[in-house]
Design an enzyme around this catalytic site. Structure first.
Site, PDB file in Angstrom:
ATOM      1  N   ASP A 204      34.055  33.968  48.865  1.00 55.71           N
ATOM      2  CA  ASP A 204      35.513  33.782  48.099  1.00 55.71           C
ATOM      3  C   ASP A 204      35.100  33.487  46.710  1.00 55.71           C
ATOM      4  O   ASP A 204      33.860  33.352  46.419  1.00 55.71           O
ATOM      5  CB  ASP A 204      36.330  32.683  48.802  1.00 55.71           C
ATOM      6  CG  ASP A 204      35.631  31.119  48.733  1.00 55.71           C
ATOM      7  OD1 ASP A 204      34.559  30.951  48.000  1.00 55.71           O
ATOM      8  OD2 ASP A 204      36.346  30.228  49.063  1.00 55.71           O
ATOM      9  N   ASP A 206      36.134  30.169  43.937  1.00 57.89           N
ATOM     10  CA  ASP A 206      36.782  28.930  43.907  1.00 57.89           C
ATOM     11  C   ASP A 206      36.781  28.324  42.454  1.00 57.89           C
ATOM     12  O   ASP A 206      35.931  28.649  41.797  1.00 57.89           O
ATOM     13  CB  ASP A 206      35.818  27.899  44.522  1.00 57.89           C
ATOM     14  CG  ASP A 206      35.455  28.207  45.964  1.00 57.89           C
ATOM     15  OD1 ASP A 206      36.132  28.173  46.768  1.00 57.89           O
ATOM     16  OD2 ASP A 206      34.015  28.855  46.248  1.00 57.89           O
ATOM     17  N   ASP A 310      40.176  30.450  45.994  1.00 54.21           N
ATOM     18  CA  ASP A 310      40.815  29.040  46.312  1.00 54.21           C
ATOM     19  C   ASP A 310      41.084  28.511  44.900  1.00 54.21           C
ATOM     20  O   ASP A 310      39.995  28.513  44.122  1.00 54.21           O
ATOM     21  CB  ASP A 310      39.534  28.285  47.219  1.00 54.21           C
ATOM     22  CG  ASP A 310      39.358  28.491  48.318  1.00 54.21           C
ATOM     23  OD1 ASP A 310      40.417  28.976  49.054  1.00 54.21           O
ATOM     24  OD2 ASP A 310      38.413  28.039  48.709  1.00 54.21           O
TER      25      ASP A 310
HETATM   26  P1  ATP Z   1      30.803  30.914  49.593  1.00 56.84           P
HETATM   27  O1  ATP Z   1      29.838  31.472  48.544  1.00 56.84           O
HETATM   28  O2  ATP Z   1      30.432  31.054  50.954  1.00 56.84           O
HETATM   29  O3  ATP Z   1      32.082  30.710  49.191  1.00 56.84           O
HETATM   30  P2  ATP Z   1      30.829  27.868  48.838  1.00 56.84           P
HETATM   31  O4  ATP Z   1      29.583  27.046  48.656  1.00 56.84           O
HETATM   32  O5  ATP Z   1      31.364  28.328  47.523  1.00 56.84           O
HETATM   33  O6  ATP Z   1      30.016  29.173  49.490  1.00 56.84           O
HETATM   34  P3  ATP Z   1      33.182  27.125  50.145  1.00 56.84           P
HETATM   35  O7  ATP Z   1      33.739  27.202  51.509  1.00 56.84           O
HETATM   36  O8  ATP Z   1      34.037  28.126  49.289  1.00 56.84           O
HETATM   37  O9  ATP Z   1      31.757  27.386  50.126  1.00 56.84           O
HETATM   38  O10 ATP Z   1      33.324  25.784  49.626  1.00 56.84           O
HETATM   39  C1  ATP Z   1      33.048  25.265  48.208  1.00 56.84           C
HETATM   40  C2  ATP Z   1      33.258  23.700  47.962  1.00 56.84           C
HETATM   41  O11 ATP Z   1      34.399  23.711  48.096  1.00 56.84           O
HETATM   42  C3  ATP Z   1      32.346  23.040  48.818  1.00 56.84           C
HETATM   43  O12 ATP Z   1      31.754  22.019  48.278  1.00 56.84           O
HETATM   44  C4  ATP Z   1      33.265  22.362  50.010  1.00 56.84           C
HETATM   45  O13 ATP Z   1      32.809  21.111  49.985  1.00 56.84           O
HETATM   46  C5  ATP Z   1      34.635  22.444  49.238  1.00 56.84           C
HETATM   47  N1  ATP Z   1      35.724  22.659  49.901  1.00 56.84           N
HETATM   48  C6  ATP Z   1      35.878  23.847  50.573  1.00 56.84           C
HETATM   49  N2  ATP Z   1      37.160  23.566  51.397  1.00 56.84           N
HETATM   50  C7  ATP Z   1      37.498  22.300  51.168  1.00 56.84           C
HETATM   51  C8  ATP Z   1      38.474  21.427  51.775  1.00 56.84           C
HETATM   52  N3  ATP Z   1      39.695  21.921  52.402  1.00 56.84           N
HETATM   53  N4  ATP Z   1      38.810  20.144  51.093  1.00 56.84           N
HETATM   54  C9  ATP Z   1      37.671  19.580  50.399  1.00 56.84           C
HETATM   55  N5  ATP Z   1      36.852  20.395  49.681  1.00 56.84           N
HETATM   56  C10 ATP Z   1      36.649  21.628  50.140  1.00 56.84           C
HETATM   57 MN    MN Z   2      33.082  29.560  47.466  1.00 63.06          MN
HETATM   58 MN    MN Z   3      36.273  28.103  48.776  1.00 66.39          MN
END
Ligand code: ATP
Ligand code: MN
Ligand code: MN
Length: 385
Positions: A204, A206, A310
């Site tokens: 995703d 963020d 997100d």
């Molecule tokens: P990817 O490349 O797979 O997206 P990512 O490290 O960006 O890997 P994410 O699941 O997007 O993974 O999460 C990014 C950050 O957001 C993480 O540090 C996580 O702790 C935080 N995070 C994700 N969901 C929540 C939530 N519901 N509440 C608080 N923090 C969250």
């Molecule tokens: Mn992510």
């Molecule tokens: Mn995310």
């Protein structure tokens, strides 16, 4: 004892937040295997076991060399008996029977496929698995009742399981900047998550949004979403209002590890060919023959794709904590909180840090938070624990 012709033994600190973990490392052949077992433990809701495997894998990611023999594991922290057994088998035989049988197992494959649907967690997937469902399409065929997130998850399944490229993330950034600036000038939009850590692809994109003027960010999310909606850029969104209560003693402590920022889990409609200049999309994407079959519902086609996005909004006073909390990796975050609690008697969240006397510790940057915690600063690109 031998004369010291050997290179000095690598010392690795025991908390992931004390170490530098680059994106690319030398032991993928071991960490991939351990992470299969971690994932499988999550599917079985065995969190302790899952974290143990993830910590083992993470230690190996921090090593500056390939692990070639059991001697290379001497003095390494966090390697439990089970992980060591798996590593030994791989070093000796090339594969681990446990990992291979997990990979092949019907339960692992079905859980992987079902939890791969946006909106489906381990609990639902497990219930469906026990009812005999195996693939996302089975959810449709057997007429399961799906919530809106899951409906979108099924509808955009192929797109959402195709990695988002850095170029696509940049294209989405431009859209988010345009949307935010249209409704509030001076807002600051920062790319978080895996892309901030230097990943080339992600599941995703963020974003963390804030404004230098405390309070100016309030009510921002609905306006941004309206703008995106009007432009036809949103395929799905679910917003959660913020629920922090601020007082002069600092932000209230959130329960568990969830944070309380206003946030939105969404799916964007990204036009292809608008990800900037340069070469065309490197993926050969076949949208299949679904277009038109479903009639009124829009299906991804040659001209656009669905992307998970997100959005999180933070008041400026909490921005440093939010930045640290949303940069990840998930294990790095978990280890930071464990370090704070177990080693310092402090409590860290994405909103604030409280010391052992429950005093709120202010911070204007990630560097200050690491300093409060008595940790050496680790930059985002080295937080790939
Ligand atoms: P990817 O490349 O797979 O997206 P990512 O490290 O960006 O890997 P994410 O699941 O997007 O993974 O999460 C990014 C950050 O957001 C993480 O540090 C996580 O702790 C935080 N995070 C994700 N969901 C929540 C939530 N519901 N509440 C608080 N923090 C969250
Ligand atoms: Mn992510
Ligand atoms: Mn995310």
């Amino acid at each position: 004892p031998k004369p010291s012709a050997d290179p000095p033994a690598t010392t690795v600190k025991s908390y992931a937040c004390q170490r530098r973990t680059p994106l690319k490392h030398h032991n993928t052949f071991l960490t991939d295997a351990l992470e299969i077992l971690a994932e499988n433990a999550e599917f079985n809701e065995n969190e302790g076991r899952s974290v143990a495997f993830r910590r083992s894998a993470s230690v190996l990611k921090a090593l500056p060399h390939v692990v070639r023999g059991m001697d290379d594991l001497k003095n390494l922290p966090c390697l439990g008996e089970h992980s060591v057994r798996v590593i030994k088998e791989i070093l000796e035989d090339g594969t681990s029977s446990e990992v291979e049988s997990t990979r092949q197992s019907e339960q692992y494959q079905a859980m992987k496929a079902l939890t791969g649907v946006f909106g489906v967690g381990v609990k639902s997937a497990d219930r469906w698995f026990r009812e005999g469902l195996r693939r996302p399409l089975d959810l449709i065929h057997t007429g399961q009742k799906l919530n809106l997130a899951q409906q979108a998850g099924v509808q955009y399944y192929n797109d959402l399981n195709r990695p988002v490229t850095k170029r696509e993330a940049v294209a989405i950034s431009h859209i988010v900047e345009k949307a935010v600036n249209a409704v509030l000038s001076g807002a600051i939009i920062t790319l978080m998550g895996g892309f901030r850590r230097g990943k080339e692809v992600g599941h995703d994109v963020d974003f963390l949004i804030t404004h230098l003027e405390e309070g100016a960010e309030e009510g921002l999310m609905p306006k941004v979403l309206n703008w995106l909606e009007e432009q036809g850029l949103l395929l799905y969104q679910k917003t959660t209002r913020n629920s922090y209560l601020e007082s002069k003693d600092g932000p209230a402590r959130p329960p568990h590890n969830l944070d309380r920022f206003e946030r939105c889990f969404s799916i964007f409609k990204l036009e292809k060919g608008k990800e900037g200049s340069g070469t065309s999309l490197n993926t050969s994407y076949d949208s299949g023959t679904t277009e038109g079959i479903t009639g009124t519902t829009e299906q991804p086609g040659p001209s656009w794709r669905a992307v998970r996005v997100d959005l999180v909004v933070s008041p400026f006073s909490q921005f440093a904590f939010a930045t640290l909390g949303w940069t990840g990796s998930k294990l790095f975050e978990r280890e930071l909180r464990r370090w704070a609690g177990q080693e310092k008697g402090m409590s860290l969240s994405s909103h604030a840090l409280y010391d052992s006397k429950q005093r709120y510790l202010r911070a204007n940057s990630e560097e200050e938070i690491f300093a409060h915690l008595g940790l050496e600063y680790i930059p985002p690109s080295e937080r790939n624990a």
